[in-house]
Design a protein around this motif. Structure first.
Motif, PDB file in Angstrom:
ATOM      1  N   ASP A 110      11.734   7.442   0.544  1.00 33.04           N
ATOM      2  CA  ASP A 110      11.601   8.614   1.410  1.00 33.04           C
ATOM      3  C   ASP A 110      10.266   8.587   2.156  1.00 33.04           C
ATOM      4  N   VAL A 111       9.205   8.186   1.491  1.00 35.32           N
ATOM      5  CA  VAL A 111       7.875   8.127   2.117  1.00 35.32           C
ATOM      6  C   VAL A 111       7.889   7.159   3.294  1.00 35.32           C
ATOM      7  N   MET A 112       8.493   6.009   3.119  1.00 30.22           N
ATOM      8  CA  MET A 112       8.486   4.987   4.165  1.00 30.22           C
ATOM      9  C   MET A 112       9.297   5.402   5.389  1.00 30.22           C
ATOM     10  N   ARG A 113      10.114   6.417   5.245  1.00 25.20           N
ATOM     11  CA  ARG A 113      10.916   6.918   6.372  1.00 25.20           C
ATOM     12  C   ARG A 113      10.196   8.010   7.154  1.00 25.20           C
ATOM     13  N   ASP A 114       9.024   8.410   6.694  1.00 29.11           N
ATOM     14  CA  ASP A 114       8.356   9.557   7.304  1.00 29.11           C
ATOM     15  C   ASP A 114       6.898   9.209   7.610  1.00 29.11           C
ATOM     16  N   ASP A 115       6.590   9.099   8.886  1.00 32.92           N
ATOM     17  CA  ASP A 115       5.243   8.714   9.307  1.00 32.92           C
ATOM     18  C   ASP A 115       4.160   9.661   8.812  1.00 32.92           C
ATOM     19  N   ARG A 116       4.529  10.889   8.459  1.00 31.66           N
ATOM     20  CA  ARG A 116       3.531  11.831   7.957  1.00 31.66           C
ATOM     21  C   ARG A 116       2.967  11.408   6.608  1.00 31.66           C
ATOM     22  N   TYR A 117       3.714  10.621   5.844  1.00 31.19           N
ATOM     23  CA  TYR A 117       3.318  10.296   4.473  1.00 31.19           C
ATOM     24  C   TYR A 117       3.064   8.818   4.225  1.00 31.19           C
ATOM     25  N   VAL A 118       3.525   7.955   5.098  1.00 30.44           N
ATOM     26  CA  VAL A 118       3.442   6.517   4.851  1.00 30.44           C
ATOM     27  C   VAL A 118       1.990   6.060   4.686  1.00 30.44           C
ATOM     28  N   GLY A 119       1.066   6.704   5.369  1.00 25.89           N
ATOM     29  CA  GLY A 119      -0.338   6.321   5.259  1.00 25.89           C
ATOM     30  C   GLY A 119      -0.903   6.504   3.864  1.00 25.89           C
ATOM     31  N   ILE A 120      -0.363   7.459   3.103  1.00 26.23           N
ATOM     32  CA  ILE A 120      -0.832   7.666   1.733  1.00 26.23           C
ATOM     33  C   ILE A 120      -0.521   6.429   0.897  1.00 26.23           C
ATOM     34  N   TRP A 121       0.690   5.899   1.056  1.00 28.24           N
ATOM     35  CA  TRP A 121       1.090   4.686   0.330  1.00 28.24           C
ATOM     36  C   TRP A 121       0.290   3.473   0.796  1.00 28.24           C
ATOM     37  N   THR A 122       0.208   3.292   2.110  1.00 30.03           N
ATOM     38  CA  THR A 122      -0.458   2.094   2.612  1.00 30.03           C
ATOM     39  C   THR A 122      -1.937   2.079   2.249  1.00 30.03           C
ATOM     40  N   SER A 123      -2.557   3.249   2.121  1.00 20.16           N
ATOM     41  CA  SER A 123      -3.972   3.262   1.724  1.00 20.16           C
ATOM     42  C   SER A 123      -4.142   2.744   0.303  1.00 20.16           C
ATOM     43  N   LEU A 124      -3.187   3.029  -0.575  1.00 22.29           N
ATOM     44  CA  LEU A 124      -3.253   2.498  -1.942  1.00 22.29           C
ATOM     45  C   LEU A 124      -3.107   0.983  -1.931  1.00 22.29           C
ATOM     46  N   ARG A 125      -2.121   0.507  -1.222  1.00 23.30           N
ATOM     47  CA  ARG A 125      -1.894  -0.947  -1.179  1.00 23.30           C
ATOM     48  C   ARG A 125      -3.082  -1.663  -0.552  1.00 23.30           C
ATOM     49  N   GLU A 126      -3.650  -1.099   0.504  1.00 28.30           N
ATOM     50  CA  GLU A 126      -4.828  -1.718   1.131  1.00 28.30           C
ATOM     51  C   GLU A 126      -6.021  -1.723   0.182  1.00 28.30           C
ATOM     52  N   LYS A 127      -6.181  -0.660  -0.594  1.00 32.07           N
ATOM     53  CA  LYS A 127      -7.291  -0.600  -1.552  1.00 32.07           C
ATOM     54  C   LYS A 127      -7.192  -1.742  -2.555  1.00 32.07           C
ATOM     55  N   TRP A 128      -6.022  -1.956  -3.102  1.00 33.47           N
ATOM     56  CA  TRP A 128      -5.855  -2.930  -4.178  1.00 33.47           C
ATOM     57  C   TRP A 128      -5.586  -4.345  -3.677  1.00 33.47           C
ATOM     58  N   ILE A 129      -4.904  -4.489  -2.558  1.00 31.23           N
ATOM     59  CA  ILE A 129      -4.496  -5.808  -2.063  1.00 31.23           C
ATOM     60  C   ILE A 129      -5.363  -6.266  -0.901  1.00 31.23           C
ATOM     61  N   GLY A 130      -5.727  -5.354  -0.036  1.00 28.29           N
ATOM     62  CA  GLY A 130      -6.434  -5.722   1.184  1.00 28.29           C
ATOM     63  C   GLY A 130      -5.438  -6.154   2.241  1.00 28.29           C
ATOM     64  N   ASP A 131      -5.916  -6.878   3.198  1.00 25.86           N
ATOM     65  CA  ASP A 131      -5.079  -7.361   4.294  1.00 25.86           C
ATOM     66  C   ASP A 131      -4.176  -8.477   3.766  1.00 25.86           C
ATOM     67  N   VAL A 132      -2.892  -8.186   3.688  1.00 24.97           N
ATOM     68  CA  VAL A 132      -1.937  -9.146   3.125  1.00 24.97           C
ATOM     69  C   VAL A 132      -1.951 -10.458   3.900  1.00 24.97           C
ATOM     70  N   SER A 133      -2.211 -10.394   5.198  1.00 26.04           N
ATOM     71  CA  SER A 133      -2.186 -11.623   5.998  1.00 26.04           C
ATOM     72  C   SER A 133      -3.304 -12.586   5.607  1.00 26.04           C
ATOM     73  N   THR A 134      -4.304 -12.112   4.870  1.00 23.62           N
ATOM     74  CA  THR A 134      -5.393 -12.997   4.444  1.00 23.62           C
ATOM     75  C   THR A 134      -5.136 -13.616   3.077  1.00 23.62           C
ATOM     76  N   LEU A 135      -4.033 -13.245   2.436  1.00 22.80           N
ATOM     77  CA  LEU A 135      -3.689 -13.838   1.141  1.00 22.80           C
ATOM     78  C   LEU A 135      -3.113 -15.227   1.341  1.00 22.80           C
ATOM     79  N   THR A 136      -3.218 -16.028   0.313  1.00 23.22           N
ATOM     80  CA  THR A 136      -2.562 -17.323   0.360  1.00 23.22           C
ATOM     81  C   THR A 136      -1.047 -17.105   0.299  1.00 23.22           C
TER      82      THR A 136
END
Length: 179
Positions: A110-136
């Motif tokens: 549901d979050v991924m379908r709503d631009d109002r909330y998707v940033g909350i999720w992506t901020s968590l992933r960015e905190k722990w993973i960083g820029d995925v394109s820089t991963l091996t």
């Protein structure tokens, strides 16, 4: 341990409800019933459904963040990027909070379908993973596989033989480290 505030009780009840029925099913009435509060008591803390949904999504993310920290075992700033990625990976496949993988998936779809909330999720992933394109590539595969385990288990389609799941998770951690 102190008793949670009434507002926190409402948020946790709303998260349990959303995990069972999705964010769209959240109503002040349903949340009040689940929390053992009055509708007015819920509205006192959350003036709109958007405020309530935002609090629910943030609660899920906060629980996921705390769980990743549990897996990390050291202060966030003292950890390497690989340590952080593994902690996040482990929080995907071994959550230590009450919401099930199916509940996580229900809310996050549901979050991924709503631009109002998707940033909350992506901020968590960015905190722990960083820029995925820089991963091996190997690190990206490990994360994709962990997501696959999480989705398989949410869909109740992951009947691993004894010990196999732990072996797979250990291999994914090894892949993140590049060993």
């Amino acid at each position: 341990m102190s008793r949670p505030s009434a507002k926190q009780e409402v948020v946790k009840a709303a998260l349990r409800l959303a995990a069972d029925t999705g964010l769209a099913a959240l109503t002040f009435e349903a949340v009040a019933e689940t929390a053992g509060k009055t509708k007015g008591g819920v509205i006192y803390h959350f003036r709109s459904k958007d405020d309530l949904v935002r609090a629910v999504v943030q609660q899920l993310i906060d629980e996921w963040d705390a769980d990743a920290s549990r897996h990390l075992g050291v202060p966030f700033d003292d950890a390497t990027r690989e340590d952080r990625i593994i902690a996040f990976l482990l929080s995907c496949v071994d959550p230590g909070y009450e919401i099930t993988a199916a509940g996580d998936l229900s809310v996050l779809v549901d979050v991924m379908r709503d631009d109002r909330y998707v940033g909350i999720w992506t901020s968590l992933r960015e905190k722990w993973i960083g820029d995925v394109s820089t991963l091996t590539i190997t690190q990206q595969i490990a994360l994709a596989a962990a997501d696959g385990i999480w989705v398989d288990e949410a869909m109740q389609q992951a009947p691993y033989p004894d010990g196999r799941r732990e072996t797979i998770v250990a291999e994914l951690s090894r892949m993140v480290r590049g060993n």
